[in-house]
Design a protein around this motif. Sequence first.
Motif, mmCIF file in Angstrom:
data_model
loop_
_atom_site.group_PDB
_atom_site.id
_atom_site.type_symbol
_atom_site.label_atom_id
_atom_site.label_comp_id
_atom_site.label_asym_id
_atom_site.label_seq_id
_atom_site.Cartn_x
_atom_site.Cartn_y
_atom_site.Cartn_z
ATOM 1 N N ALA A 18 17.377 -7.894 6.402
ATOM 2 C CA ALA A 18 18.620 -7.655 7.134
ATOM 3 C C ALA A 18 18.331 -7.569 8.626
ATOM 4 C CB ALA A 18 19.271 -6.360 6.660
ATOM 5 N N HIS A 19 17.221 -6.940 8.942
ATOM 6 C CA HIS A 19 16.855 -6.803 10.354
ATOM 7 C C HIS A 19 16.625 -8.171 10.992
ATOM 8 C CE1 HIS A 19 15.129 -4.800 13.863
ATOM 9 N NE2 HIS A 19 14.257 -5.780 13.877
ATOM 10 N N GLY A 60 14.080 -2.944 -2.093
ATOM 11 C CA GLY A 60 14.952 -2.331 -1.094
ATOM 12 C C GLY A 60 14.321 -2.417 0.287
ATOM 13 N N ALA A 61 13.022 -2.173 0.337
ATOM 14 C CA ALA A 61 12.317 -2.218 1.620
ATOM 15 C C ALA A 61 12.368 -3.626 2.206
ATOM 16 C CB ALA A 61 10.870 -1.779 1.425
ATOM 17 N N LEU A 62 12.143 -4.589 1.327
ATOM 18 C CA LEU A 62 12.151 -5.977 1.795
ATOM 19 C C LEU A 62 13.555 -6.379 2.258
ATOM 20 C CD1 LEU A 62 10.029 -8.195 2.015
ATOM 21 C CD2 LEU A 62 10.852 -9.080 -0.157
ATOM 22 N N ALA A 98 10.907 3.957 7.903
ATOM 23 C CA ALA A 98 10.406 5.322 8.125
ATOM 24 C C ALA A 98 10.757 6.294 6.999
ATOM 25 C CB ALA A 98 10.924 5.837 9.466
ATOM 26 N N ASP A 99 12.020 6.290 6.585
ATOM 27 C CA ASP A 99 12.421 7.262 5.561
ATOM 28 C C ASP A 99 11.717 7.014 4.231
ATOM 29 O OD1 ASP A 99 13.865 4.885 5.537
ATOM 30 O OD2 ASP A 99 15.456 5.770 4.328
ATOM 31 N N MET A 100 11.585 5.728 3.869
ATOM 32 C CA MET A 100 10.898 5.417 2.605
ATOM 33 C C MET A 100 9.432 5.811 2.676
ATOM 34 S SD MET A 100 12.109 1.688 1.494
ATOM 35 C CE MET A 100 13.777 1.328 0.998
ATOM 36 N N LEU A 101 8.833 5.558 3.848
ATOM 37 C CA LEU A 101 7.415 5.867 3.994
ATOM 38 C C LEU A 101 7.202 7.377 3.942
ATOM 39 C CD1 LEU A 101 6.526 3.302 6.775
ATOM 40 C CD2 LEU A 101 6.064 3.133 4.333
ATOM 41 N N ARG A 102 8.120 8.085 4.540
ATOM 42 C CA ARG A 102 8.006 9.536 4.501
ATOM 43 C C ARG A 102 8.090 10.027 3.055
ATOM 44 N NH1 ARG A 102 12.288 11.070 7.830
ATOM 45 N NH2 ARG A 102 11.598 9.501 9.258
ATOM 46 N N HIS A 160 0.818 -1.208 0.000
ATOM 47 C CA HIS A 160 0.000 0.000 0.000
ATOM 48 C C HIS A 160 0.849 1.254 0.000
ATOM 49 C CE1 HIS A 160 -4.190 -0.827 0.076
ATOM 50 N NE2 HIS A 160 -4.070 -1.765 1.001
ATOM 51 N N LYS A 161 1.934 1.182 0.770
ATOM 52 C CA LYS A 161 2.691 2.395 1.052
ATOM 53 C C LYS A 161 3.803 2.688 0.063
ATOM 54 C CE LYS A 161 0.366 3.675 4.359
ATOM 55 N NZ LYS A 161 -0.296 4.967 4.290
ATOM 56 N N ILE A 162 4.435 1.619 -0.404
ATOM 57 C CA ILE A 162 5.613 1.841 -1.254
ATOM 58 C C ILE A 162 5.222 1.611 -2.690
ATOM 59 C CG2 ILE A 162 8.001 1.146 -1.694
ATOM 60 C CD1 ILE A 162 8.040 0.365 1.307
#
Length: 486
Positions: A364-365, A357-359, A383-387, A346-348
């Motif tokens: 990595a986390h 990249g998000a995945l 957070a940065d991507m969502l912003r 929805h967001k990206i």
Amino acid sequence: MQQTNRLTAATGLVDTSDAAPTQTSANQDTNLAAWQTVRKSLQKEFGDAAYRHWLNPMTFVGIEGAVATMALPTRFLRDWIESNYRSRLKVIWHTQDARVRDINLIVADHPLMADEQNSSPMSPKEEVWANDEKDEAQKNAEASAIIGSPLDARLTFENFIVGKPNEFAFAAAKRIAETEEVSFNPLFLHGGVGLGKTHLMHAIAWDIQRRFPKRKVVYLSAEKFMYQFIKALRFKDTMSFKEQFRSVDVLMIDDFQFISGKDATQEEFFHTFNALVDQNKQIIISADKAPSELDGLEERLRSRLGWGLVADIHPATYELRLGILQAKAEQKKIKVEREVLEFMAHKITANVRELEGALNRLSAHVTLVGGEITIETAQDLLADMLRAANRRQTVEEIQKKVAEHFNIKQAEMHSPRRSRAVARPRQIAMYLAKVLTTASLPEIGRKFGGRDHTTVIHAIRKVEELLEIDTQLSEDVHVLKRSLQS
Ligand code: ADP
Ligand code: MG
């Protein structure tokens, strides 16, 4: 997959023919020894396949001050190392040589250095090759690798998720890979950045190599095509440049927009193109725009490029984004709840590369910290991507949300009515449009019933003022902001 290995190995041989600056430092021997250890650590850490594919083509240039410089033969590889291996490479270097605090990755070929470095036991593949009797396919793969760019082993048809936005391009790509006869020439793939053009081209190349090992496939970036051409000019060797390209069966040039505006290269491409088409060879081109929209393209080339099949890849829909996320999470073997993937889909929305990249970040986390990925964790990590995604929120969405919140009609956002009941929400919406989108003041004014930008400024000031003193309004704005950003 035998063929995969061959091609992968061949990429180690990519283009090492340009002159390199020689090292003058007296410490170069020590540095080279350190570099060998760094290479071994990389191989150990990332495994043979990744090492061979990505890291082996990297050569050591030197250390200056606290910075170690390495060179990659293509920009593609450089960018790849930059985004996937940089931080580890830096740490490994530092462990090896405490002076090194940063690394620098450049695009250049270093024949001398590469020879020295590659003759180490680190790359047995090439040695085996030298002794082996090469069959046709191997020779093709090698030749392709020499003029072409390396292929990414993960970019196959199997790994490509098909949905409405890309099904046409996918079908065209499949058709080309599966048949030897040329049915449309060229295939021109176009679409925005990160939507899968390069993926489809690599997939075609892998598939042809597998089905028809004798066919000579060359994949290269337009940038590299230009670079080779300029090099040939410099060495007065345009004949063999032409020969190289004219002996291929399938020529793929990626990111063709790079050639537009470069007249001599365009001219050369045009001749190569015609020669190949005359011989009934397949050409595949990708670009960020359709031929008719590419700037700086010679007219005859533009029209020629449109003769074959022009297939565009549209931005991924929500369904496709979700499908891609599910497939990639599975591939990477990371467990992410469906609701988290849905949240991300929805967001990206910008492109598939960003989704990936998000995945990767979530993955990595999980690797480093362990534990479960919840929506909250995802929100935190991304957070940065969502912003950034929120900045792309449209003014219309804001108007809709604000109207709903204050229980007024959305049309009031455009209406000239000035009664407080509609004027205040309208002002709040203008304020949010300024804060949450990249729209300019005049643009915002236009979207609010053609108001002047000074009206917008006035609205923003008013809301800012009220935020300080009016707790109810401040609460409203806060709630709206949060709901628009979530
Ligand atoms: P482009 O060349 O159009 O800028 P890429 O082909 O480099 O885009 O795609 C960006 C990333 O997204 C790559 O890692 C690619 O594998 C991935 N990708 C794009 N489209 C898809 C798809 N339909 N299925 C799976 N992965 C995709
Ligand atoms: Mg690309």
